[in-house]
Design a protein around this motif. Sequence first.
Motif, PDB file in Angstrom:
ATOM      1  N   ARG A 101       1.023  -1.338  -0.021  1.00  0.00           N
ATOM      2  CA  ARG A 101      -0.026  -0.161   0.056  1.00  0.00           C
ATOM      3  C   ARG A 101       0.924   0.972   0.028  1.00  0.00           C
ATOM      4  O   ARG A 101       0.129   2.863   0.196  1.00  0.00           O
ATOM      5  CB  ARG A 101      -1.009  -0.175   0.642  1.00  0.00           C
ATOM      6  CG  ARG A 101      -1.694  -0.614   1.484  1.00  0.00           C
ATOM      7  CD  ARG A 101      -3.124  -0.849   0.083  1.00  0.00           C
ATOM      8  NE  ARG A 101      -3.584  -2.367  -0.254  1.00  0.00           N
ATOM      9  CZ  ARG A 101      -4.933  -2.108   0.370  1.00  0.00           C
ATOM     10  NH1 ARG A 101      -6.095  -1.134   0.124  1.00  0.00           N
ATOM     11  NH2 ARG A 101      -5.888  -3.269   0.217  1.00  0.00           N
ATOM     12  N   SER A 104      -0.573   4.296  -2.301  1.00  0.00           N
ATOM     13  CA  SER A 104      -1.647   4.422  -1.813  1.00  0.00           C
ATOM     14  C   SER A 104      -0.839   5.589  -0.678  1.00  0.00           C
ATOM     15  O   SER A 104      -1.668   6.265  -0.436  1.00  0.00           O
ATOM     16  CB  SER A 104      -2.858   3.704  -0.358  1.00  0.00           C
ATOM     17  OG  SER A 104      -3.092   2.922  -1.448  1.00  0.00           O
ATOM     18  N   SER A 136      -5.875  -0.343  -7.868  1.00  0.00           N
ATOM     19  CA  SER A 136      -5.215   1.012  -6.781  1.00  0.00           C
ATOM     20  C   SER A 136      -5.872   1.942  -7.240  1.00  0.00           C
ATOM     21  O   SER A 136      -6.601   2.550  -6.215  1.00  0.00           O
ATOM     22  CB  SER A 136      -3.159   0.807  -7.004  1.00  0.00           C
ATOM     23  OG  SER A 136      -2.825   1.606  -6.401  1.00  0.00           O
ATOM     24  N   PHE A 140      -8.036   3.939  -4.233  1.00  0.00           N
ATOM     25  CA  PHE A 140      -8.188   4.607  -3.613  1.00  0.00           C
ATOM     26  C   PHE A 140      -9.386   6.078  -3.712  1.00  0.00           C
ATOM     27  O   PHE A 140      -9.413   7.047  -2.784  1.00  0.00           O
ATOM     28  CB  PHE A 140      -6.842   5.486  -4.076  1.00  0.00           C
ATOM     29  CG  PHE A 140      -6.147   6.467  -3.094  1.00  0.00           C
ATOM     30  CD1 PHE A 140      -5.898   6.504  -2.194  1.00  0.00           C
ATOM     31  CD2 PHE A 140      -6.864   7.972  -3.511  1.00  0.00           C
ATOM     32  CE1 PHE A 140      -4.839   7.816  -1.310  1.00  0.00           C
ATOM     33  CE2 PHE A 140      -6.112   9.102  -2.941  1.00  0.00           C
ATOM     34  CZ  PHE A 140      -5.913   9.276  -1.888  1.00  0.00           C
TER      35      PHE A 140
END
Length: 153
Positions: A101, A104, A136, A140
Amino acid sequence: MTIITIREARKEDLEILLGFEQGIIEAERPFDSSLKEGKISYYNLEEMIFAENVHLIVAVAEDEIVGSGYLRIEKSGSYRKNELNGYIGFMYVKPNFRGKRISSLILESLKNWAKSKELKELRLDVYNENLAAIKSYERFGFNKSLINMKMEI
């Protein structure tokens, strides 16, 4: 567990960032047959480090730079309700750090910078076949907006 921090890119990071750029290009070649062969460049990274309208950041694990991203403040089209938007690019995470992550964290930092500049909209481009990246970005909070089409003649 490794702690990941985010900081602004510095001139001394340039060599690593140039390597990341080549990593991005190699990852994108299968999605875009129009890219030239050999070494090419998308960005003027040194200029971006010092640009007022660009926030170029890196993700750091201990003392190792493991990811990058930027947000560039752009004028929106005259037909858009927001005069300016934040364009996100240069998203890269080293292969052995993927799945943690980090993208992110980078996106969150870029979003916070955009908010500090009073931007109301973020945009980015991603290849339609790059399903991992799309997933991804959707996770988000990004939504698909427009499909860019091309035809070689």
